[in-house]
Design a protein around this motif. Sequence first.
Motif, short mmCIF file in Angstrom:
data_model
loop_
_atom_site.label_atom_id
_atom_site.label_comp_id
_atom_site.label_asym_id
_atom_site.label_seq_id
_atom_site.Cartn_x
_atom_site.Cartn_y
_atom_site.Cartn_z
N GLY A 153 31.72 36.94 24.60
CA GLY A 153 32.72 37.88 24.10
C GLY A 153 33.37 38.74 25.16
O GLY A 153 33.85 39.84 24.88
N VAL A 154 33.37 38.24 26.41
CA VAL A 154 34.00 38.99 27.51
C VAL A 154 35.38 38.39 27.77
O VAL A 154 35.51 37.18 27.96
N ASN A 155 36.42 39.23 27.77
CA ASN A 155 37.80 38.76 27.90
C ASN A 155 38.30 38.86 29.34
O ASN A 155 38.28 39.94 29.93
N ILE A 156 38.76 37.74 29.90
CA ILE A 156 39.30 37.74 31.27
C ILE A 156 40.67 38.40 31.28
O ILE A 156 41.54 38.07 30.48
N LEU A 157 40.86 39.35 32.20
CA LEU A 157 42.14 40.05 32.33
C LEU A 157 42.97 39.49 33.48
O LEU A 157 44.18 39.36 33.37
N ASN A 158 42.31 39.20 34.58
CA ASN A 158 43.04 38.76 35.78
C ASN A 158 42.11 37.96 36.67
O ASN A 158 40.90 38.17 36.66
N LEU A 159 42.70 37.06 37.45
CA LEU A 159 41.89 36.19 38.30
C LEU A 159 42.67 35.94 39.59
O LEU A 159 43.84 35.59 39.54
N ASP A 160 42.00 36.12 40.69
CA ASP A 160 42.63 35.89 41.99
C ASP A 160 41.66 35.09 42.85
O ASP A 160 40.54 35.54 43.09
N GLN A 161 42.06 33.90 43.26
CA GLN A 161 41.14 33.08 44.06
C GLN A 161 41.81 32.59 45.34
O GLN A 161 43.01 32.35 45.38
N THR A 162 41.00 32.46 46.37
CA THR A 162 41.47 31.86 47.61
C THR A 162 40.43 30.87 48.09
O THR A 162 39.22 31.05 47.85
N ILE A 163 40.89 29.82 48.72
CA ILE A 163 39.98 28.86 49.34
C ILE A 163 40.39 28.75 50.80
O ILE A 163 41.53 28.45 51.12
N LEU A 164 39.45 29.07 51.68
CA LEU A 164 39.72 29.08 53.11
C LEU A 164 38.61 28.34 53.82
O LEU A 164 37.44 28.69 53.69
#
Length: 92
Positions: free
Chosen positions: A30-41
Motif C-alpha cells: 500500500g505504498v504509493n510511488i511519487l517519483n523515481l530517478d535512476q542512473t546507470i554508470l
Amino acid sequence: SGIMKIVISVLGRDRVGIIAMVSTVLAENGVNILNLDQTILDGFFNMIMTADMSGAKISLKELQEILRGKGEAMGLEIRVQHADIFQVMHRV
C-alpha cells in the motif's frame, strides 16, 4: 497534508528486475510511488525513489527490513528513510 513521504535509495550492480522488485514490494504493502530517478554508470545502478506511506499496511521499520533483505539477495544496498531526514542529511 496527510502525506508521509519516504525516500528509498538503491545502489548496486545493474541487473534486470530491480525496479520491478522494489515497485512490487511497495504496491503489495500500500505504498504509493511519487517519483523515481535512476542512473546507470559503468554498470552501477543508482536509484532514488520518493513514495507516500500514508496508506501503507506496514510500518516504516517493516518496510526497511523487507527491502533490505530483498536487496541483499540481489546484491543491492537499499535504504528507506523519512523524506525530511533524507533532506537534512543531503542538504547542499
